[in-house]
Design a protein around this motif. Structure first.
Motif, mmCIF file in Angstrom:
data_model
loop_
_atom_site.group_PDB
_atom_site.id
_atom_site.type_symbol
_atom_site.label_atom_id
_atom_site.label_comp_id
_atom_site.label_asym_id
_atom_site.label_seq_id
_atom_site.Cartn_x
_atom_site.Cartn_y
_atom_site.Cartn_z
ATOM 1 N N LYS A 440 34.768 29.340 20.887
ATOM 2 C CA LYS A 440 34.139 30.509 20.284
ATOM 3 C C LYS A 440 32.675 30.228 19.974
ATOM 4 O O LYS A 440 31.797 31.058 20.236
ATOM 5 C CB LYS A 440 34.887 30.889 19.007
ATOM 6 N N GLU A 441 32.413 29.046 19.413
ATOM 7 C CA GLU A 441 31.033 28.683 19.096
ATOM 8 C C GLU A 441 30.191 28.567 20.373
ATOM 9 O O GLU A 441 29.034 29.005 20.406
ATOM 10 C CB GLU A 441 31.005 27.362 18.336
ATOM 11 N N ASN A 442 30.802 27.987 21.412
ATOM 12 C CA ASN A 442 30.083 27.846 22.677
ATOM 13 C C ASN A 442 29.745 29.204 23.276
ATOM 14 O O ASN A 442 28.660 29.404 23.829
ATOM 15 C CB ASN A 442 30.912 27.031 23.668
ATOM 16 N N GLN A 443 30.717 30.135 23.200
ATOM 17 C CA GLN A 443 30.472 31.471 23.745
ATOM 18 C C GLN A 443 29.356 32.158 22.982
ATOM 19 O O GLN A 443 28.526 32.861 23.566
ATOM 20 C CB GLN A 443 31.755 32.311 23.673
ATOM 21 N N ARG A 444 29.336 31.946 21.662
ATOM 22 C CA ARG A 444 28.255 32.548 20.868
ATOM 23 C C ARG A 444 26.912 31.971 21.267
ATOM 24 O O ARG A 444 25.927 32.698 21.445
ATOM 25 C CB ARG A 444 28.502 32.284 19.380
ATOM 26 N N GLY A 499 10.980 13.996 28.961
ATOM 27 C CA GLY A 499 11.781 12.795 29.160
ATOM 28 C C GLY A 499 13.081 13.075 29.902
ATOM 29 O O GLY A 499 13.181 13.985 30.722
ATOM 30 N N LYS A 500 14.066 12.275 29.564
ATOM 31 C CA LYS A 500 15.352 12.354 30.258
ATOM 32 C C LYS A 500 16.278 13.315 29.516
ATOM 33 O O LYS A 500 16.479 13.179 28.307
ATOM 34 C CB LYS A 500 15.987 10.966 30.340
ATOM 35 N N ILE A 501 16.843 14.251 30.230
ATOM 36 C CA ILE A 501 17.749 15.217 29.602
ATOM 37 C C ILE A 501 19.094 14.551 29.310
ATOM 38 O O ILE A 501 19.346 13.407 29.695
ATOM 39 C CB ILE A 501 17.956 16.463 30.504
ATOM 40 N N LEU A 502 19.974 15.304 28.653
ATOM 41 C CA LEU A 502 21.302 14.805 28.287
ATOM 42 C C LEU A 502 22.154 14.532 29.533
ATOM 43 O O LEU A 502 22.099 15.294 30.504
ATOM 44 C CB LEU A 502 22.001 15.845 27.412
ATOM 45 N N ASN A 503 22.915 13.441 29.490
ATOM 46 C CA ASN A 503 23.886 13.171 30.555
ATOM 47 C C ASN A 503 25.102 14.060 30.312
ATOM 48 O O ASN A 503 25.981 13.735 29.505
ATOM 49 C CB ASN A 503 24.294 11.700 30.561
ATOM 50 N N SER A 508 30.130 16.986 25.837
ATOM 51 C CA SER A 508 30.951 18.190 25.811
ATOM 52 C C SER A 508 30.083 19.410 26.107
ATOM 53 O O SER A 508 28.853 19.348 26.113
ATOM 54 C CB SER A 508 31.589 18.354 24.429
ATOM 55 N N VAL A 509 30.758 20.541 26.346
ATOM 56 C CA VAL A 509 30.033 21.780 26.590
ATOM 57 C C VAL A 509 29.159 22.122 25.391
ATOM 58 O O VAL A 509 28.012 22.558 25.531
ATOM 59 C CB VAL A 509 31.026 22.933 26.875
ATOM 60 N N ALA A 510 29.732 21.936 24.188
ATOM 61 C CA ALA A 510 28.977 22.259 22.972
ATOM 62 C C ALA A 510 27.718 21.419 22.880
ATOM 63 O O ALA A 510 26.639 21.932 22.549
ATOM 64 C CB ALA A 510 29.868 22.050 21.743
ATOM 65 N N ASP A 511 27.825 20.109 23.164
ATOM 66 C CA ASP A 511 26.651 19.236 23.093
ATOM 67 C C ASP A 511 25.621 19.627 24.150
ATOM 68 O O ASP A 511 24.408 19.564 23.907
ATOM 69 C CB ASP A 511 27.065 17.783 23.289
ATOM 70 N N MET A 512 26.100 20.020 25.317
ATOM 71 C CA MET A 512 25.177 20.432 26.377
ATOM 72 C C MET A 512 24.382 21.667 25.939
ATOM 73 O O MET A 512 23.159 21.737 26.113
ATOM 74 C CB MET A 512 25.971 20.728 27.656
ATOM 75 N N LEU A 513 25.090 22.640 25.346
ATOM 76 C CA LEU A 513 24.410 23.863 24.942
ATOM 77 C C LEU A 513 23.465 23.635 23.764
ATOM 78 O O LEU A 513 22.502 24.372 23.569
ATOM 79 C CB LEU A 513 25.442 24.932 24.585
ATOM 80 N N LYS A 514 23.762 22.611 22.952
ATOM 81 C CA LYS A 514 22.879 22.292 21.825
ATOM 82 C C LYS A 514 21.601 21.597 22.292
ATOM 83 O O LYS A 514 20.591 21.636 21.602
ATOM 84 C CB LYS A 514 23.612 21.383 20.837
ATOM 85 N N ASN A 515 21.664 20.927 23.457
ATOM 86 C CA ASN A 515 20.518 20.180 23.952
ATOM 87 C C ASN A 515 19.405 21.143 24.372
ATOM 88 O O ASN A 515 19.610 22.030 25.207
ATOM 89 C CB ASN A 515 20.947 19.301 25.130
#
Length: 695
Positions: A440-444, A499-503, A508-515
């Protein structure tokens, strides 16, 4: 007749139940003026509440061990008839008022045998107002009592005692006190019969007795008082209907009846006896109220089972009175459940690091019947929907934590598999809850990302054509300045990354969207991510990675490729993702021969060596070759000529010929497992020529 289970919970009440045992607290006047204060409302709910008061009085007698059958009849003329086989209301004189016991019970508020006089250890009627309130709100009420070998009768009109000359509430009425002796019974025969007509001056015109609710209540009571038979008859229709209820299995059978899904566990019975001290006002010998510490006994009896479903079915009762809004006993039950499961799971490997269990996880798929019995419980209001006695929460929690904890940690062959299954169910419920919340948080975040304006650091192009538009993802601020001057702003857009983006293969999807960098790229491409990625919505025909031609640049390109492969794969599969190939070296020729350019670029060390040998062999003079350490070392013309201008640049297209193999390769190179990656690096090291190492 089998013995009822409550016989273990109560000591035998005294048969010495006379009018002197009745305690009078106040009069009746306010009931008709404010009926909702006593019965909740004057609609169907209030009408049914009056019936519950009369039925509960009969059930209290059965709970005390007197009487095994209760008859409830809805008569055609709108009256209600309730008969029990209890001890019968006292018919002698109550000394303080000088009135017979029946008149005291039906005309005086807070008068009865349930104020700690030893006649009832537990009871549903506690305030001494039930019968008198029903009487006050009835146009006519008739009582017959079998006691002392005789049948005693008394009638009331809107709370006033007297005699009716005929049937029904409209018959002539003469006010008078006292009982009438209308017949004889055997010496050991006792019981009470009540017939009353609800007063239509009080109740709303649309208020009607609900047979389904009455049947549900009768069935519920038969579960709560095993061995008690309740007979419900409806004579209001063309043909009378009768239903009988009796359940000797008690609340365990009730829990099975309420459950709607296949079982994970059998019905677990949780029982316990605790005591606590309560300070209550008591009448002393002089009739004065004195605060007194009283030792209370609390009996806990709970039936609970878990099923494969997700719905929670929970019923709670105090002295067999339903508490639909719960109270301290339900709070204690749920608190004890959570503590028992936390303790039970602590010794297993079911919980992983970071997992947490909350009450909702434990309740999922649970069916429970929670009953407690105690003298003089504190209810919130006469409708008794919420139990308020404070110590009950703590004591019930202790009983549940101990008894259920023993089940969850049981080593018995019949219990251990069930305990394991229900703990697995709770853990799975926890993980599902967390996953749903994260989704739900990711969709938001994703919705906000896709609908928000483009990031200010994007230098967009002017062309409306998607096919011709190109997005260069550029690493580094220094390269951005040069690239801004080198690009053709008509169709080339620039997005700088720091610099270097997140691997994202590890994240997780949530961490990717937070980056911030990943979010910016997805936002600028404009086609979404993951399963919702829409290739037709992409804003650019080409995505080009532009990073330095060194190991750091290679790492950045790998990280970008991982992002696109995992979350925007259709762009890769469509051949729309590229990597720019900037030069590593530049030769500046001195007086170049005809047909030769003044500047020659090479893109690898072997190519540099070959070009160096070729120029030397031809005798072509040149200045000291320049080696580019990064894109920022080129001027705008050089960058445009070698890397950005479609006429002279070189691009490498990222393709996916075998998606499964590509997936495995990305997981090996960028995933969480270190072993396969180490093995790949070690094998590659043996294949490397030492002369190629730039040391």
């Amino acid at each position: 007749m089998p013995p009822r289970s409550n016989s273990k919970l109560n000591t035998a009440p005294s048969r010495d139940y006379e009018a002197k045992n009745l305690l009078v607290l106040e009069g009746l006047e306010a009931v008709r003026k404010r009926p909702a204060m006593y019965i909740g409302s004057t609609d169907t709910r209030g009408l049914m509440h009056c019936l519950w008061e009369i039925i509960d009085n009969a059930v209290d007698e059965a709970l005390a061990g007197f009487g095994e059958s209760i008859q409830i009849t809805l008569l055609a003329d709108g009256s209600i008839f309730v008969a029990d086989q209890g001890r019968g209301i006292p018919v002698d004189i109550e000394p303080r008022t000088g009135l017979v016991g029946v008149e005291v019970v039906y005309t005086k508020l807070h008068a009865g045998g349930k104020f700690g006089t030893g006649n009832y250890n537990v009871a549903g009627g506690l305030h001494g107002v039930g019968a008198s309130v029903v009487n006050a709100l009835s146009s006519r009420l008739d009582v017959e009592v079998d006691r002392n070998g005789a049948v005693w009768a008394m009638s009331f009109r809107r709370g006033t005692p007297g005699v009716f000359d005929g049937e029904g509430p409209d018959a002539p009425f003469t006010a008078q006190h006292g009982l009438r002796k209308i017949g004889k019974v055997g010496r050991g025969v006792t019981g009470t019969r009540v017939r009353y007509w609800p007063d239509r001056q009080i109740f709303l015109a649309g208020a009607q007795l609900s047979l389904p609710h009455l049947i549900e209540r009768a069935r519920q009571t038969s579960f709560l008082v095993p061995g008690l038979e309740l007979v419900v008859t409806d004579e209001r229709g063309e043909e009378p209907t009768t239903e009988q209820f009796r359940h000797d299995g008690g609340i365990a059978e009730f829990a099975d009846y309420l459950a709607t899904d296949p079982p994970v566990t059998d019905v677990i019975r949780i029982q316990g006896h605790e005591s606590f001290t309560e300070t209550v006002p008591m009448l002393d010998e002089n009739g004065a109220m004195t605060p007194t510490d009283v030792e209370r006994d609390l009996f806990v009896d709970i039936a609970v089972r878990w099923g494969t479903g997700y719905e929670v079915v929970e019923r709670s009762f105090v002295n067999i009175v339903a508490t639909p809004k719960g109270g301290t006993h339900v709070q204690g039950f749920e608190r004890g459940l959570l503590k028992a499961f936390l303790g039970g799971l602590d010794g297993t490997r079911l919980l992983k690091s970071g997992d947490d269990i909350i009450k909702d996880d434990v309740l999922e798929g649970m069916t429970a019947v929670v009953t407690v019995r105690l003298p003089e419980p504190q209810f919130e209001g006469q409708t008794k929907e919420v139990l308020g006695t404070p110590p009950v929460a703590r004591l019930v929690a202790q009983v549940v934590e101990t008894e259920l904890g023993a089940f969850l940690n049981s080593t018995k062959a019949s219990e251990r598999p069930q305990a394991r299954q229900v703990m697995e169910k709770v853990v799975n419920a926890s993980r599902t809850r967390v996953a749903a919340r994260v989704h739900k948080e990711n969709q938001r975040r994703k919705t906000a990302l896709e609908s928000s304006s483009l990031p200010p650091k994007l230098k967009d192009c002017h062309s409306p054509s998607v096919d011709s538009a190109e997005l260069f993802i550029v690493e580094g601020d220094s390269a951005l300045g040069t690239a801004s001057r080198a690009r053709n702003s008509e169709f080339q857009a620039l997005l700088p990354i720091r610099g270097k983006i997140l691997n994202v293969q590890k994240a997780s999807v949530a961490d990717m969207l937070k980056n911030a960098e990943c979010a910016s790229i997805i936002q600028v491409v404009g086609a979404g991510s993951g399963k919702t990625f829409d290739l037709d919505s992409a804003r650019y025909g080409k995505i080009i990675f532009m990073a330095d031609a060194d190991s750091d640049g290679a790492h950045i390109r790998c990280l970008l490729a991982t992002l696109f492969f995992r979350y925007m794969r259709p762009m890769v599969e469509a051949g729309r993702v590229y990597s720019a190939v900037p030069p590593l070296h530049r030769f500046e020729l001195i007086n170049p021969k005809r047909g030769m350019s003044k500047y020659i670029y090479t893109y690898s060390d072997p190519e540099y060596q070959r070009k160096l040998a070729e120029l030397t062999k031809k005798g072509q003079a040149f200045k000291e070759p320049q080696r580019y350490k990064g894109l920022g070392e080129m001027d705008a013309d050089q960058l445009a000529e070698t890397t950005m201008n479609p006429r002279g640049r070189m691009l490498r297209r990222l393709t996916v010929d075998d998606a499964e193999q590509a997936e495995r390769t990305f997981e090996m190179l960028m995933g969480n497992e270190v072993g396969p990656r180490k093995e790949f690096i070690v094998e590659g090291a043996y294949q490397l020529d030492d002369d190629r190492i730039d040391a």
